[in-house]
Design a protein around this motif. Structure first.
Motif, PDB file in Angstrom:
ATOM      1  N   ILE A 188      -3.453  -0.375   9.361  1.00  0.00           N
ATOM      2  CA  ILE A 188      -3.430  -0.315   7.887  1.00  0.00           C
ATOM      3  C   ILE A 188      -4.685   0.258   7.252  1.00  0.00           C
ATOM      4  N   GLY A 189      -5.811   0.269   7.994  1.00  0.00           N
ATOM      5  CA  GLY A 189      -7.081   0.721   7.389  1.00  0.00           C
ATOM      6  C   GLY A 189      -6.943   2.091   6.747  1.00  0.00           C
ATOM      7  N   GLY A 190      -6.246   2.984   7.444  1.00  0.00           N
ATOM      8  CA  GLY A 190      -6.099   4.356   6.962  1.00  0.00           C
ATOM      9  C   GLY A 190      -5.123   4.500   5.811  1.00  0.00           C
ATOM     10  N   LEU A 191      -4.361   3.454   5.526  1.00  0.00           N
ATOM     11  CA  LEU A 191      -3.370   3.580   4.447  1.00  0.00           C
ATOM     12  C   LEU A 191      -4.032   3.610   3.072  1.00  0.00           C
ATOM     13  N   ILE A 192      -5.236   3.009   2.968  1.00  0.00           N
ATOM     14  CA  ILE A 192      -5.904   3.007   1.655  1.00  0.00           C
ATOM     15  C   ILE A 192      -6.259   4.447   1.241  1.00  0.00           C
ATOM     16  N   PRO A 193      -6.981   5.221   2.086  1.00  0.00           N
ATOM     17  CA  PRO A 193      -7.203   6.630   1.682  1.00  0.00           C
ATOM     18  C   PRO A 193      -5.902   7.417   1.490  1.00  0.00           C
ATOM     19  N   VAL A 194      -4.861   7.111   2.273  1.00  0.00           N
ATOM     20  CA  VAL A 194      -3.585   7.838   2.116  1.00  0.00           C
ATOM     21  C   VAL A 194      -2.983   7.543   0.745  1.00  0.00           C
ATOM     22  N   LEU A 195      -2.957   6.260   0.362  1.00  0.00           N
ATOM     23  CA  LEU A 195      -2.369   5.891  -0.934  1.00  0.00           C
ATOM     24  C   LEU A 195      -3.194   6.418  -2.107  1.00  0.00           C
ATOM     25  N   GLU A 196      -4.502   6.578  -1.872  1.00  0.00           N
ATOM     26  CA  GLU A 196      -5.356   7.116  -2.940  1.00  0.00           C
ATOM     27  C   GLU A 196      -5.097   8.610  -3.168  1.00  0.00           C
ATOM     28  N   LYS A 197      -4.639   9.299  -2.108  1.00  0.00           N
ATOM     29  CA  LYS A 197      -4.502  10.766  -2.211  1.00  0.00           C
ATOM     30  C   LYS A 197      -3.054  11.245  -2.436  1.00  0.00           C
ATOM     31  N   PHE A 198      -2.069  10.439  -2.011  1.00  0.00           N
ATOM     32  CA  PHE A 198      -0.678  10.905  -2.060  1.00  0.00           C
ATOM     33  C   PHE A 198       0.189   9.965  -2.899  1.00  0.00           C
ATOM     34  N   THR A 199       1.174  10.551  -3.562  1.00  0.00           N
ATOM     35  CA  THR A 199       2.158   9.753  -4.269  1.00  0.00           C
ATOM     36  C   THR A 199       3.096   9.142  -3.225  1.00  0.00           C
ATOM     37  N   VAL A 200       3.388   7.857  -3.370  1.00  0.00           N
ATOM     38  CA  VAL A 200       4.241   7.170  -2.395  1.00  0.00           C
ATOM     39  C   VAL A 200       5.455   6.573  -3.109  1.00  0.00           C
ATOM     40  N   GLY A 201       6.643   6.883  -2.589  1.00  0.00           N
ATOM     41  CA  GLY A 201       7.872   6.420  -3.223  1.00  0.00           C
ATOM     42  C   GLY A 201       8.114   4.933  -3.083  1.00  0.00           C
ATOM     43  N   ARG A 202       7.875   4.412  -1.890  1.00  0.00           N
ATOM     44  CA  ARG A 202       8.048   2.970  -1.674  1.00  0.00           C
ATOM     45  C   ARG A 202       7.334   2.546  -0.401  1.00  0.00           C
ATOM     46  N   VAL A 203       7.041   1.258  -0.330  1.00  0.00           N
ATOM     47  CA  VAL A 203       6.405   0.688   0.860  1.00  0.00           C
ATOM     48  C   VAL A 203       7.369  -0.280   1.501  1.00  0.00           C
ATOM     49  N   LEU A 204       7.497  -0.168   2.820  1.00  0.00           N
ATOM     50  CA  LEU A 204       8.307  -1.106   3.588  1.00  0.00           C
ATOM     51  C   LEU A 204       7.345  -1.843   4.515  1.00  0.00           C
ATOM     52  N   ALA A 205       7.422  -3.169   4.527  1.00  0.00           N
ATOM     53  CA  ALA A 205       6.409  -3.915   5.278  1.00  0.00           C
ATOM     54  C   ALA A 205       6.982  -5.157   5.937  1.00  0.00           C
ATOM     55  N   ASP A 206       6.219  -5.684   6.883  1.00  0.00           N
ATOM     56  CA  ASP A 206       6.579  -6.942   7.543  1.00  0.00           C
ATOM     57  C   ASP A 206       6.406  -8.123   6.593  1.00  0.00           C
ATOM     58  N   GLY A 207       5.358  -8.060   5.749  1.00  0.00           N
ATOM     59  CA  GLY A 207       5.129  -9.126   4.778  1.00  0.00           C
ATOM     60  C   GLY A 207       4.505 -10.380   5.352  1.00  0.00           C
ATOM     61  N   GLY A 232      -7.890   7.289   8.858  1.00  0.00           N
ATOM     62  CA  GLY A 232      -7.188   7.646   7.618  1.00  0.00           C
ATOM     63  C   GLY A 232      -7.896   8.776   6.909  1.00  0.00           C
ATOM     64  N   ASN A 233      -9.230   8.631   6.778  1.00  0.00           N
ATOM     65  CA  ASN A 233     -10.025   9.638   6.074  1.00  0.00           C
ATOM     66  C   ASN A 233     -10.168  10.942   6.851  1.00  0.00           C
ATOM     67  N   GLN A 234     -10.399  10.804   8.159  1.00  0.00           N
ATOM     68  CA  GLN A 234     -10.774  11.995   8.942  1.00  0.00           C
ATOM     69  C   GLN A 234      -9.602  12.661   9.660  1.00  0.00           C
ATOM     70  N   VAL A 235      -8.518  11.907   9.859  1.00  0.00           N
ATOM     71  CA  VAL A 235      -7.384  12.473  10.612  1.00  0.00           C
ATOM     72  C   VAL A 235      -6.118  12.560   9.752  1.00  0.00           C
ATOM     73  N   VAL A 236      -5.671  11.407   9.229  1.00  0.00           N
ATOM     74  CA  VAL A 236      -4.344  11.355   8.620  1.00  0.00           C
ATOM     75  C   VAL A 236      -4.286  12.165   7.321  1.00  0.00           C
ATOM     76  N   VAL A 237      -5.228  11.920   6.408  1.00  0.00           N
ATOM     77  CA  VAL A 237      -5.207  12.643   5.124  1.00  0.00           C
ATOM     78  C   VAL A 237      -5.325  14.159   5.345  1.00  0.00           C
ATOM     79  N   PRO A 238      -6.322  14.634   6.152  1.00  0.00           N
ATOM     80  CA  PRO A 238      -6.389  16.094   6.379  1.00  0.00           C
ATOM     81  C   PRO A 238      -5.134  16.644   7.061  1.00  0.00           C
ATOM     82  N   TYR A 239      -4.543  15.871   7.956  1.00  0.00           N
ATOM     83  CA  TYR A 239      -3.341  16.339   8.674  1.00  0.00           C
ATOM     84  C   TYR A 239      -2.181  16.534   7.690  1.00  0.00           C
ATOM     85  N   LEU A 240      -1.978  15.545   6.817  1.00  0.00           N
ATOM     86  CA  LEU A 240      -0.896  15.653   5.829  1.00  0.00           C
ATOM     87  C   LEU A 240      -1.149  16.843   4.900  1.00  0.00           C
ATOM     88  N   GLN A 241      -2.424  17.011   4.512  1.00  0.00           N
ATOM     89  CA  GLN A 241      -2.765  18.135   3.620  1.00  0.00           C
ATOM     90  C   GLN A 241      -2.504  19.467   4.314  1.00  0.00           C
TER      91      GLN A 241
END
Ligand code: ZN
Length: 284
Positions: A95-114, A66-75
């Protein structure tokens, strides 16, 4: 005088034609669906960019990814916000990478298994979603999602009562844009594959995100026979501890004539569709 007027008219038409061509070019560019299967090592992270400009992120690998790949890729892509984030299931490699993603990007909604899971990472993720006030919705088989730019997004899994094991209740999405169909399977295993087939929803797809990193517990011949993917993408880490993808899965994919791409070998794999044909772009 007559001649001059004619020239003026000619130039006006020329400018008009140029403007139309420019607009058509921009329009054509905007008409593509792009799906990025990010190279997050052992895990999954898929970014869907719709022809209407919506951004949907399905999983985000583990925390490191999340920190090293996903966030920089989106940026790097210039993504400012995510219209929707999908949590397929609560395992760390999704899900581990979703925490840095949610900290950096505005998210409209979350869809999940629950599903209920008591890991610290999952609890922290749910707390973060709650703190940020992001609308949280459960995905259930049969749900149709309205996503701008896509013809259909159908949820094929999970359904209640849940099957045994977190993997089997992963959110499965069937995305359709024109003649292109993409099946995103999370980590479902044979039991969920069987239930999807019993649901009589056509599982046929041009592009398949192979379930559970190519594990032999998924991708049964019956399921692959129904999906008939031209292209299969396996998201797994090089030399991972699980031996993913298992040889049996590769044999089953070969049997249905799929061309297989692996993030461990190719890096990030990008599928681009104009609604009638697809091309694969490898991003190293
Ligand atoms: Zn996984």
């Amino acid at each position: 005088m007559y001649q001059k007027r004619n020239w003026t008219r000619f130039y006006r038409i020329l400018v008009l034609v140029a403007a139309v061509l420019l607009a058509a070019g921009t329009w054509a560019q905007g008409q593509e669906l792009t799906i990025h299967f990010l190279d997050v090592g052992q895990g999954d992270s898929i970014l869907i960019q719709t022809p209407a400009g919506a951004n949907i992120l399905v999983d985000a690998g583990d925390t490191r990814a999340g920190n090293q790949v996903v966030v920089p890729y989106l940026q790097r892509l210039g993504v400012k916000s995510l219209d929707m984030v999908v949590i397929t299931h609560p395992h760390f490699d999704h899900i581990g990478g979703l925490i840095p993603v949610l900290e950096k990007f505005t998210v409209g909604r979350v869809l999940a298994d629950g599903q209920i899971h008591t890991s610290r990472t999952y609890e922290n993720l749910l707390i973060l979603i709650d703190q940020k006030g992001i609308p949280f919705r459960l995905a259930r088989a049969g749900d149709k999602l309205e996503i701008p730019g896509l013809d259909e997004v159908l949820v094929l899994n999970p359904q209640e009562p849940f099957l045994k094991g977190l993997n089997n209740n992963s959110v499965v999405l069937a995305v359709t844009y024109g003649e292109t169909s993409v099946l995103l399977t999370g980590d479902i295993e044979a039991e969920a594959e069987r239930r999807i087939l019993e649901g009589n929803i056509p599982a046929r797809a041009n592009i398949l995100k192979v379930a559970h990193h190519g594990s032999r517990t998924s991708s049964t011949p019956e399921f692959l026979e129904a999906v008939q993917p031209d292209t299969a993408v396996i998201s797994a880490g090089a030399d991972n501890n699980y031996g993913h993808p298992h040889p049996e899965t590769l044999v089953n994919l070969k049997a249905v004539g799929s061309q297989v791409f692996q993030t461990s070998a190719a890096g990030t794999i990008i599928v681009v569709s104009d609604g009638s044909s697809c091309r694969i772009v490898i991003d190293n």
